[in-house]
Structures are given as C-alpha cells and as structure tokens.
Design a protein around this motif. Structure first.
Motif, PDB file in Angstrom:
ATOM      1  N   GLY A  55      -9.920  34.852 -33.399  1.00 39.47           N
ATOM      2  CA  GLY A  55      -8.694  34.260 -33.915  1.00 39.47           C
ATOM      3  C   GLY A  55      -8.136  33.192 -32.985  1.00 39.47           C
ATOM      4  N   ARG A  56      -8.843  32.891 -31.911  1.00 38.97           N
ATOM      5  CA  ARG A  56      -8.447  31.865 -30.944  1.00 38.97           C
ATOM      6  C   ARG A  56      -9.287  30.603 -31.189  1.00 38.97           C
ATOM      7  N   PRO A  57      -8.933  29.491 -30.568  1.00 42.54           N
ATOM      8  CA  PRO A  57      -9.725  28.269 -30.771  1.00 42.54           C
ATOM      9  C   PRO A  57     -11.175  28.421 -30.298  1.00 42.54           C
ATOM     10  N   LEU A  58     -12.080  27.709 -30.981  1.00 40.73           N
ATOM     11  CA  LEU A  58     -13.458  27.624 -30.517  1.00 40.73           C
ATOM     12  C   LEU A  58     -13.454  26.948 -29.148  1.00 40.73           C
ATOM     13  N   CYS A  59     -14.549  27.091 -28.419  1.00 40.41           N
ATOM     14  CA  CYS A  59     -14.669  26.527 -27.077  1.00 40.41           C
ATOM     15  C   CYS A  59     -15.542  25.274 -27.104  1.00 40.41           C
ATOM     16  N   MET A  60     -15.337  24.407 -26.126  1.00 42.67           N
ATOM     17  CA  MET A  60     -16.130  23.189 -26.005  1.00 42.67           C
ATOM     18  C   MET A  60     -16.456  22.979 -24.535  1.00 42.67           C
ATOM     19  N   VAL A  61     -17.710  22.601 -24.273  1.00 47.33           N
ATOM     20  CA  VAL A  61     -18.160  22.302 -22.913  1.00 47.33           C
ATOM     21  C   VAL A  61     -18.940  20.992 -22.949  1.00 47.33           C
ATOM     22  N   VAL A  62     -18.567  20.068 -22.069  1.00 46.11           N
ATOM     23  CA  VAL A  62     -19.274  18.791 -21.946  1.00 46.11           C
ATOM     24  C   VAL A  62     -19.971  18.787 -20.595  1.00 46.11           C
ATOM     25  N   ASN A  63     -21.249  18.428 -20.622  1.00 44.71           N
ATOM     26  CA  ASN A  63     -22.027  18.324 -19.388  1.00 44.71           C
ATOM     27  C   ASN A  63     -22.808  17.009 -19.448  1.00 44.71           C
ATOM     28  N   GLY A  64     -22.238  15.969 -18.873  1.00 45.37           N
ATOM     29  CA  GLY A  64     -22.863  14.648 -18.933  1.00 45.37           C
ATOM     30  C   GLY A  64     -22.890  14.135 -20.359  1.00 45.37           C
ATOM     31  N   ALA A  65     -24.086  13.853 -20.867  1.00 42.48           N
ATOM     32  CA  ALA A  65     -24.244  13.343 -22.230  1.00 42.48           C
ATOM     33  C   ALA A  65     -24.399  14.466 -23.244  1.00 42.48           C
ATOM     34  N   SER A  66     -24.361  15.701 -22.796  1.00 47.71           N
ATOM     35  CA  SER A  66     -24.548  16.838 -23.698  1.00 47.71           C
ATOM     36  C   SER A  66     -23.216  17.533 -23.962  1.00 47.71           C
ATOM     37  N   ILE A  67     -23.094  18.066 -25.163  1.00 50.40           N
ATOM     38  CA  ILE A  67     -21.873  18.779 -25.538  1.00 50.40           C
ATOM     39  C   ILE A  67     -22.225  20.030 -26.310  1.00 50.40           C
ATOM     40  N   LYS A  68     -21.449  21.090 -26.080  1.00 52.33           N
ATOM     41  CA  LYS A  68     -21.595  22.344 -26.811  1.00 52.33           C
ATOM     42  C   LYS A  68     -20.238  22.731 -27.385  1.00 52.33           C
ATOM     43  N   VAL A  69     -20.248  23.138 -28.640  1.00 52.37           N
ATOM     44  CA  VAL A  69     -19.082  23.752 -29.273  1.00 52.37           C
ATOM     45  C   VAL A  69     -19.540  25.157 -29.622  1.00 52.37           C
ATOM     46  N   TYR A  70     -18.743  26.163 -29.235  1.00 50.18           N
ATOM     47  CA  TYR A  70     -19.234  27.525 -29.432  1.00 50.18           C
ATOM     48  C   TYR A  70     -18.148  28.549 -29.730  1.00 50.18           C
ATOM     49  N   ARG A  84     -28.361  32.376 -27.438  1.00 54.38           N
ATOM     50  CA  ARG A  84     -29.263  33.532 -27.472  1.00 54.38           C
ATOM     51  C   ARG A  84     -30.577  33.258 -26.742  1.00 54.38           C
ATOM     52  N   SER A  85     -31.070  32.036 -26.791  1.00 56.43           N
ATOM     53  CA  SER A  85     -32.346  31.706 -26.136  1.00 56.43           C
ATOM     54  C   SER A  85     -32.243  31.714 -24.608  1.00 56.43           C
ATOM     55  N   GLN A  86     -31.028  31.649 -24.082  1.00 51.79           N
ATOM     56  CA  GLN A  86     -30.830  31.603 -22.637  1.00 51.79           C
ATOM     57  C   GLN A  86     -30.560  32.976 -22.029  1.00 51.79           C
ATOM     58  N   VAL A  87     -30.481  33.997 -22.859  1.00 50.63           N
ATOM     59  CA  VAL A  87     -30.124  35.341 -22.402  1.00 50.63           C
ATOM     60  C   VAL A  87     -31.226  36.305 -22.795  1.00 50.63           C
ATOM     61  N   ARG A  88     -31.568  37.189 -21.901  1.00 51.23           N
ATOM     62  CA  ARG A  88     -32.662  38.124 -22.160  1.00 51.23           C
ATOM     63  C   ARG A  88     -32.223  39.433 -22.805  1.00 51.23           C
ATOM     64  N   SER A  89     -30.938  39.680 -22.903  1.00 52.47           N
ATOM     65  CA  SER A  89     -30.449  40.927 -23.488  1.00 52.47           C
ATOM     66  C   SER A  89     -29.978  40.702 -24.926  1.00 52.47           C
ATOM     67  N   VAL A  96     -23.690  28.883 -30.573  1.00 57.02           N
ATOM     68  CA  VAL A  96     -23.553  27.523 -30.059  1.00 57.02           C
ATOM     69  C   VAL A  96     -24.118  26.482 -31.020  1.00 57.02           C
ATOM     70  N   SER A  97     -23.371  25.379 -31.169  1.00 61.23           N
ATOM     71  CA  SER A  97     -23.869  24.147 -31.780  1.00 61.23           C
ATOM     72  C   SER A  97     -23.787  23.101 -30.684  1.00 61.23           C
ATOM     73  N   GLN A  98     -24.875  22.343 -30.489  1.00 59.82           N
ATOM     74  CA  GLN A  98     -24.854  21.380 -29.394  1.00 59.82           C
ATOM     75  C   GLN A  98     -25.592  20.093 -29.724  1.00 59.82           C
ATOM     76  N   SER A  99     -25.234  19.069 -28.948  1.00 58.10           N
ATOM     77  CA  SER A  99     -25.885  17.774 -29.065  1.00 58.10           C
ATOM     78  C   SER A  99     -26.128  17.241 -27.660  1.00 58.10           C
ATOM     79  N   PRO A 100     -27.337  16.788 -27.362  1.00 62.78           N
ATOM     80  CA  PRO A 100     -28.499  16.876 -28.240  1.00 62.78           C
ATOM     81  C   PRO A 100     -28.926  18.325 -28.413  1.00 62.78           C
ATOM     82  N   PRO A 101     -29.686  18.611 -29.470  1.00 65.79           N
ATOM     83  CA  PRO A 101     -30.150  19.981 -29.697  1.00 65.79           C
ATOM     84  C   PRO A 101     -31.000  20.469 -28.523  1.00 65.79           C
ATOM     85  N   PRO A 102     -31.002  21.784 -28.298  1.00 67.36           N
ATOM     86  CA  PRO A 102     -31.810  22.307 -27.180  1.00 67.36           C
ATOM     87  C   PRO A 102     -33.298  22.101 -27.426  1.00 67.36           C
TER      88      PRO A 102
END
Length: 108
Positions: A55-70, A84-89, A96-102
């Motif tokens: 019920g809170r706002p979605l999150c956004m992270v910018v890292n250089g030319a890449s962006i994630k909204v999650y 999910r691909s970055q976590v083993r559990s 996550v939705s990101q650009s450019p795609p992973p």
C-alpha cells in the motif's frame, strides 16, 4: 489443500498486478527521460504508483544508465531491486521492471 491452492492463486494475482504496475511506471520514467534528458529524482514525479503488497509507493533505483522500478514483493522486504534471478533462495527478492533489461544466461 484447497485453501493453500487459493492462497497461492491470490499471491500470484497480486504479483501479476505488481509487475504490471512496475512496467507501467518504468514506461512513464523512460518517457520522462526522453522528454527531459534525465531520470526523475522521484517516482512520484511520473505518477502515484502504489505497491499492492504494502500500500506504499513502488521503489525506484537508478544506477548510471540503468533504472529499476520495483515492488518489495510478497515478503514485504525491500531488497533494493534484487530480482529473483539474483537470489538463490525462495524469498528475499523484489518484483522488478528495469531498463535496459537484464542479461540472462543462455540455457543449454
């Protein structure tokens, strides 16, 4: 058993809703960047995007030319955009939705 199936279906429904919202928000962020030359400082600059899990706002992270909204996902823990691909559990990842795609490894 039946209640477990319905519970899993409910979680899947909310996950689908979260991924749809993150994708729509990412598209608005990319549109903003195309018009303004840079990403918005806050996701709220391109709309009111609510995480259906919290019920809170979605999150956004910018890292250089890449962006994630999650979304923080069903565990409701902010994993800073680790998908999910970055976590083993089975827990500890965000939706996550990101650009450019992973880049995904090719499976043989």
């Amino acid at each position: 058993k039946v209640s477990m199936v319905f519970s899993q279906a409910g979680v899947q429904f909310v996950e689908d809703q979260a991924l749809e919202r993150t994708t729509q928000a990412l598209l608005k962020v990319l549109e903003y960047k195309a018009k303004n030359g840079s990403y918005p400082a806050r996701l709220s600059q391109v709309g009111n995007w609510i995480d259906p899990f919290t019920g809170r706002p979605l999150c956004m992270v910018v890292n250089g030319a890449s962006i994630k909204v999650y979304s923080v996902g069903p565990d409701r823990i902010d994993n800073k955009g680790a998908d999910r691909s970055q976590v083993r559990s089975e827990t500890g990842w965000d939706l996550v939705s990101q650009s450019p795609p992973p880049k995904r490894a090719l499976r043989k």
